[in-house]
Design an enzyme around this catalytic site. Structure first.
Site, PDB file in Angstrom:
ATOM      1  N   ARG A   1       0.825  -1.218   0.000  1.00  0.00           N
ATOM      2  CA  ARG A   1       0.000   0.000   0.000  1.00  0.00           C
ATOM      3  C   ARG A   1       0.859   1.267   0.000  1.00  0.00           C
ATOM      4  O   ARG A   1       0.718   2.127  -0.867  1.00  0.00           O
ATOM      5  CB  ARG A   1      -0.940  -0.013   1.213  1.00  0.00           C
ATOM      6  CG  ARG A   1      -2.157  -0.908   1.038  1.00  0.00           C
ATOM      7  CD  ARG A   1      -2.989  -0.928   2.298  1.00  0.00           C
ATOM      8  NE  ARG A   1      -2.322  -1.734   3.291  1.00  0.00           N
ATOM      9  CZ  ARG A   1      -2.589  -3.026   3.503  1.00  0.00           C
ATOM     10  NH1 ARG A   1      -3.544  -3.628   2.833  1.00  0.00           N
ATOM     11  NH2 ARG A   1      -1.925  -3.701   4.409  1.00  0.00           N
TER      12      ARG A   1
ATOM     13  N   ASP B   1       9.765  -6.556  -4.596  1.00  0.00           N
ATOM     14  CA  ASP B   1       8.748  -7.119  -3.695  1.00  0.00           C
ATOM     15  C   ASP B   1       8.493  -8.532  -4.206  1.00  0.00           C
ATOM     16  O   ASP B   1       8.103  -8.710  -5.370  1.00  0.00           O
ATOM     17  CB  ASP B   1       7.458  -6.260  -3.776  1.00  0.00           C
ATOM     18  CG  ASP B   1       6.412  -6.686  -2.750  1.00  0.00           C
ATOM     19  OD1 ASP B   1       6.238  -7.904  -2.532  1.00  0.00           O
ATOM     20  OD2 ASP B   1       5.757  -5.792  -2.184  1.00  0.00           O
TER      21      ASP B   1
ATOM     22  N   ALA C   1       9.258   2.361   7.817  1.00  0.00           N
ATOM     23  CA  ALA C   1       8.467   1.126   7.933  1.00  0.00           C
ATOM     24  C   ALA C   1       8.556   0.580   9.361  1.00  0.00           C
ATOM     25  O   ALA C   1       7.656   0.830  10.177  1.00  0.00           O
ATOM     26  CB  ALA C   1       8.948   0.093   6.923  1.00  0.00           C
TER      27      ALA C   1
ATOM     28  N   ASP D   1      12.252   7.188  10.620  1.00  0.00           N
ATOM     29  CA  ASP D   1      11.060   7.471  11.437  1.00  0.00           C
ATOM     30  C   ASP D   1      10.879   6.387  12.495  1.00  0.00           C
ATOM     31  O   ASP D   1      10.120   6.573  13.434  1.00  0.00           O
ATOM     32  CB  ASP D   1       9.821   7.516  10.524  1.00  0.00           C
ATOM     33  CG  ASP D   1       8.546   7.863  11.298  1.00  0.00           C
ATOM     34  OD1 ASP D   1       8.577   8.858  12.059  1.00  0.00           O
ATOM     35  OD2 ASP D   1       7.539   7.143  11.163  1.00  0.00           O
TER      36      ASP D   1
ATOM     37  N   GLU E   1      12.379   1.958  20.598  1.00  0.00           N
ATOM     38  CA  GLU E   1      11.642   3.234  20.588  1.00  0.00           C
ATOM     39  C   GLU E   1      11.123   3.548  21.985  1.00  0.00           C
ATOM     40  O   GLU E   1      10.411   2.732  22.554  1.00  0.00           O
ATOM     41  CB  GLU E   1      10.481   3.158  19.591  1.00  0.00           C
ATOM     42  CG  GLU E   1      10.964   3.044  18.159  1.00  0.00           C
ATOM     43  CD  GLU E   1       9.841   3.046  17.125  1.00  0.00           C
ATOM     44  OE1 GLU E   1       8.666   3.159  17.508  1.00  0.00           O
ATOM     45  OE2 GLU E   1      10.148   2.938  15.934  1.00  0.00           O
TER      46      GLU E   1
ATOM     47  N   HIS F   1       8.631   8.260  15.122  1.00  0.00           N
ATOM     48  CA  HIS F   1       7.552   7.384  14.639  1.00  0.00           C
ATOM     49  C   HIS F   1       6.287   8.202  14.343  1.00  0.00           C
ATOM     50  O   HIS F   1       5.212   7.939  14.889  1.00  0.00           O
ATOM     51  CB  HIS F   1       7.264   6.276  15.667  1.00  0.00           C
ATOM     52  CG  HIS F   1       6.635   5.057  15.059  1.00  0.00           C
ATOM     53  ND1 HIS F   1       6.942   3.774  15.434  1.00  0.00           N
ATOM     54  CD2 HIS F   1       5.687   4.913  14.094  1.00  0.00           C
ATOM     55  CE1 HIS F   1       6.218   2.904  14.749  1.00  0.00           C
ATOM     56  NE2 HIS F   1       5.444   3.586  13.921  1.00  0.00           N
TER      57      HIS F   1
ATOM     58  N   ALA G   1       2.376   7.958  10.726  1.00  0.00           N
ATOM     59  CA  ALA G   1       0.904   7.922  10.628  1.00  0.00           C
ATOM     60  C   ALA G   1       0.248   9.081  11.373  1.00  0.00           C
ATOM     61  O   ALA G   1      -0.976   9.099  11.521  1.00  0.00           O
ATOM     62  CB  ALA G   1       0.397   6.602  11.185  1.00  0.00           C
TER      63      ALA G   1
HETATM   64  P1  NAD Z   1       1.555  -3.687   2.982  1.00  0.00           P
HETATM   65  O1  NAD Z   1       1.278  -5.020   3.590  1.00  0.00           O
HETATM   66  O2  NAD Z   1       0.494  -3.073   2.134  1.00  0.00           O
HETATM   67  O3  NAD Z   1       2.892  -3.746   2.104  1.00  0.00           O
HETATM   68  C1  NAD Z   1       4.030  -4.434   2.521  1.00  0.00           C
HETATM   69  C2  NAD Z   1       4.681  -5.004   1.276  1.00  0.00           C
HETATM   70  O4  NAD Z   1       5.927  -5.590   1.646  1.00  0.00           O
HETATM   71  C3  NAD Z   1       3.850  -6.127   0.607  1.00  0.00           C
HETATM   72  O5  NAD Z   1       3.593  -5.808  -0.743  1.00  0.00           O
HETATM   73  C4  NAD Z   1       4.722  -7.364   0.735  1.00  0.00           C
HETATM   74  O6  NAD Z   1       4.617  -8.216  -0.387  1.00  0.00           O
HETATM   75  C5  NAD Z   1       6.103  -6.729   0.823  1.00  0.00           C
HETATM   76  N1  NAD Z   1       7.109  -7.614   1.403  1.00  0.00           N
HETATM   77  C6  NAD Z   1       6.956  -8.563   2.350  1.00  0.00           C
HETATM   78  N2  NAD Z   1       8.136  -9.177   2.586  1.00  0.00           N
HETATM   79  C7  NAD Z   1       9.045  -8.590   1.761  1.00  0.00           C
HETATM   80  C8  NAD Z   1      10.429  -8.788   1.538  1.00  0.00           C
HETATM   81  N3  NAD Z   1      11.110  -9.719   2.196  1.00  0.00           N
HETATM   82  N4  NAD Z   1      11.039  -7.996   0.632  1.00  0.00           N
HETATM   83  C9  NAD Z   1      10.363  -7.060  -0.065  1.00  0.00           C
HETATM   84  N5  NAD Z   1       9.033  -6.844   0.095  1.00  0.00           N
HETATM   85  C10 NAD Z   1       8.396  -7.585   1.004  1.00  0.00           C
HETATM   86  O7  NAD Z   1       1.943  -2.728   4.191  1.00  0.00           O
HETATM   87  P2  NAD Z   1       1.924  -1.137   4.221  1.00  0.00           P
HETATM   88  O8  NAD Z   1       0.631  -0.687   4.771  1.00  0.00           O
HETATM   89  O9  NAD Z   1       2.404  -0.619   2.927  1.00  0.00           O
HETATM   90  O10 NAD Z   1       3.021  -0.885   5.367  1.00  0.00           O
HETATM   91  C11 NAD Z   1       4.390  -1.063   5.103  1.00  0.00           C
HETATM   92  C12 NAD Z   1       5.209  -0.922   6.387  1.00  0.00           C
HETATM   93  O11 NAD Z   1       5.037   0.385   6.929  1.00  0.00           O
HETATM   94  C13 NAD Z   1       4.816  -1.884   7.516  1.00  0.00           C
HETATM   95  O12 NAD Z   1       5.990  -2.271   8.197  1.00  0.00           O
HETATM   96  C14 NAD Z   1       3.990  -1.018   8.455  1.00  0.00           C
HETATM   97  O13 NAD Z   1       3.975  -1.494   9.779  1.00  0.00           O
HETATM   98  C15 NAD Z   1       4.747   0.291   8.325  1.00  0.00           C
HETATM   99  N6  NAD Z   1       3.991   1.489   8.712  1.00  0.00           N
HETATM  100  C16 NAD Z   1       4.687   2.437   9.384  1.00  0.00           C
HETATM  101  C17 NAD Z   1       4.043   3.594   9.741  1.00  0.00           C
HETATM  102  C18 NAD Z   1       4.773   4.664  10.504  1.00  0.00           C
HETATM  103  O14 NAD Z   1       4.163   5.323  11.318  1.00  0.00           O
HETATM  104  N7  NAD Z   1       6.048   4.887  10.258  1.00  0.00           N
HETATM  105  C19 NAD Z   1       2.695   3.784   9.399  1.00  0.00           C
HETATM  106  C20 NAD Z   1       2.027   2.789   8.687  1.00  0.00           C
HETATM  107  C21 NAD Z   1       2.706   1.630   8.339  1.00  0.00           C
HETATM  108  C1  MLT Z   2       1.354   1.530  11.941  1.00  0.00           C
HETATM  109  O1  MLT Z   2       1.814   0.396  11.854  1.00  0.00           O
HETATM  110  O2  MLT Z   2       0.190   1.808  11.600  1.00  0.00           O
HETATM  111  C2  MLT Z   2       2.258   2.598  12.416  1.00  0.00           C
HETATM  112  O3  MLT Z   2       3.239   2.137  13.242  1.00  0.00           O
HETATM  113  C3  MLT Z   2       1.599   3.843  12.844  1.00  0.00           C
HETATM  114  C4  MLT Z   2       1.281   4.051  14.289  1.00  0.00           C
HETATM  115  O4  MLT Z   2       0.267   3.545  14.765  1.00  0.00           O
HETATM  116  O5  MLT Z   2       1.999   4.780  14.934  1.00  0.00           O
END
Ligand code: NAD
Ligand code: MLT
Length: 310
Positions: A149, A169, A229, A254, A259, A278, A281
């Site tokens: 996503r 990916d 991530a 981030d 943490e 962090h 979001a």
């Molecule tokens: P998502 O599930 O939509 O996408 C993750 C992608 O990673 C998938 O397409 C999957 O196929 C791919 N993947 C899995 N293993 C892999 C590998 N070994 N190598 C390459 N690709 C691989 O998730 P998302 O919603 O896009 O979220 C991505 C990351 O961001 C997650 O770790 C989530 O927890 C993190 N996140 C962080 C924050 C923040 O506040 N910093 C906010 C939201 C999400």
């Molecule tokens: C998440 O995985 O959605 C993120 O870590 C965002 C958060 O809740 O802080």
């Protein structure tokens, strides 16, 4: 039925739970022992990333039916222990996608133009025009690891800025790569050709320390690395050393393995590293989206037995 909200979520979510006739307690900042002492009273637990739902907490959760994560990552929940106890773990994928993609892009620009460092310098009363020479993003190659996503939204937006996008990916189909107009590649090519590398995978056994001294060695000299991530995907010690040697020109982080990190953590103290606590979001819109979504999902499960996003 009783719901414990143990991390701060938008009041709109709490309102939905109350309107459904649930008794809601909002108790944030609980220590692990405090959570363990009270969890037995609750049918549902709603969290963000601060609450760690360990096997010990789950063991004490005698009435708990559902753990709802207002956000994406459920790596702060012991899912094996929850599943063993018949507790459903659900999240709200999608609610913070755009916000986190925007944060990543803000980090990318800030890194290239050294905006946080220049701001800090001006606030100290300085005018260091020569010191803050930046680099253009236009025509540079952006390597995206994880094209789910968030990765996809980053790809679409950075193509508009004139960047060439490479993505790795293991689950990326040729059709999706073509639809997005990006080059689907293996990790080695992504490491050797990218000027900027951004990570958007979950933290798993495969992605743990994916960025380490060996993979950094394959990268271009002067590469920039962005991680919005999960902490632990980047080996922070190896990243720090690569920044000291000049191999990595800068990093935007981030998320961190611990943490919050220790005070005076050398990686954060380094001028070539920009960082946020962090905040990926953390927008009003995303927090409303995830709070409303998780509240509706928990209500649906407790009252109608419907499971979504488990
Ligand atoms: P998502 O599930 O939509 O996408 C993750 C992608 O990673 C998938 O397409 C999957 O196929 C791919 N993947 C899995 N293993 C892999 C590998 N070994 N190598 C390459 N690709 C691989 O998730 P998302 O919603 O896009 O979220 C991505 C990351 O961001 C997650 O770790 C989530 O927890 C993190 N996140 C962080 C924050 C923040 O506040 N910093 C906010 C939201 C999400
Ligand atoms: C998440 O995985 O959605 C993120 O870590 C965002 C958060 O809740 O802080």
């Amino acid at each position: 039925m009783k719901v414990l909200v143990s991390d701060s979520i938008s009041p709109k979510g709490v309102e939905i739970l109350k309107k459904a006739g649930l008794q809601v307690d909002v108790k944030t900042g609980l220590k692990s022992e405090e959570l363990k002492a009270i969890i037995g009273e609750y049918d549902a637990l709603i969290i963000r990333s601060a609450t760690k739902v360990t096997a010990e907490i789950i063991e004490a959760a005698d009435k708990l039916k559902v753990i709802g994560r207002a956000g994406t990552g459920v790596d702060n929940v012991d899912k094996v222990a929850a599943t063993k106890k018949g507790i459903v773990v659900m999240n709200t994928p999608g609610g913070n996608t755009i916000t986190t993609a925007e944060h990543t892009i803000a980090m990318l620009f800030s890194l290239a133009r050294r905006i946080p460092q220049a701001t800090a310098s001006m606030k100290e009363g300085k005018w260091e025009k020569k010191k803050f020479m930046g680099v253009e993003l236009y025509n540079k190659t952006l390597g995206i690891i994880g094209l789910g996503r968030i990765g996809s939204e980053v790809a679409k937006r950075m193509q508009c800025m004139g960047m060439n996008v490479l993505a790795y990916d293991p689950f990326l189909s040729d059709e999706k790569a073509e639809e997005l107009g990006i080059i689907k590649t293996d990790l080695d090519r992504l490491f050797t050709e990218s000027d900027f590398i951004t990570i958007h995978t979950p933290l798993t056994a495969e992605t743990k320390y994916l960025i380490n001294k060996d993979t950094i060695a394959k990268m271009k000299n002067g590469v920039y690395i962005i991680n919005c991530a999960r902490g632990g995907i980047v080996n922070e010690k190896d990243l720090y050393e690569a920044i000291q040697s000049g191999k990595v020109a800068g990093a935007a982080l981030d998320v961190f393995e611990k943490e919050p990190p220790e005070e005076g953590y050398p990686l954060i103290a380094d001028d070539r590293v920009i960082c946020t606590p962090h905040l990926g979001a953390s927008t009003v819109e995303a927090q409303e989206n995830v709070a409303v979504a998780i509240a509706e999902q928990v209500v649906d499960y407790l009252i109608n037995g419907t499971i979504r996003n488990a």
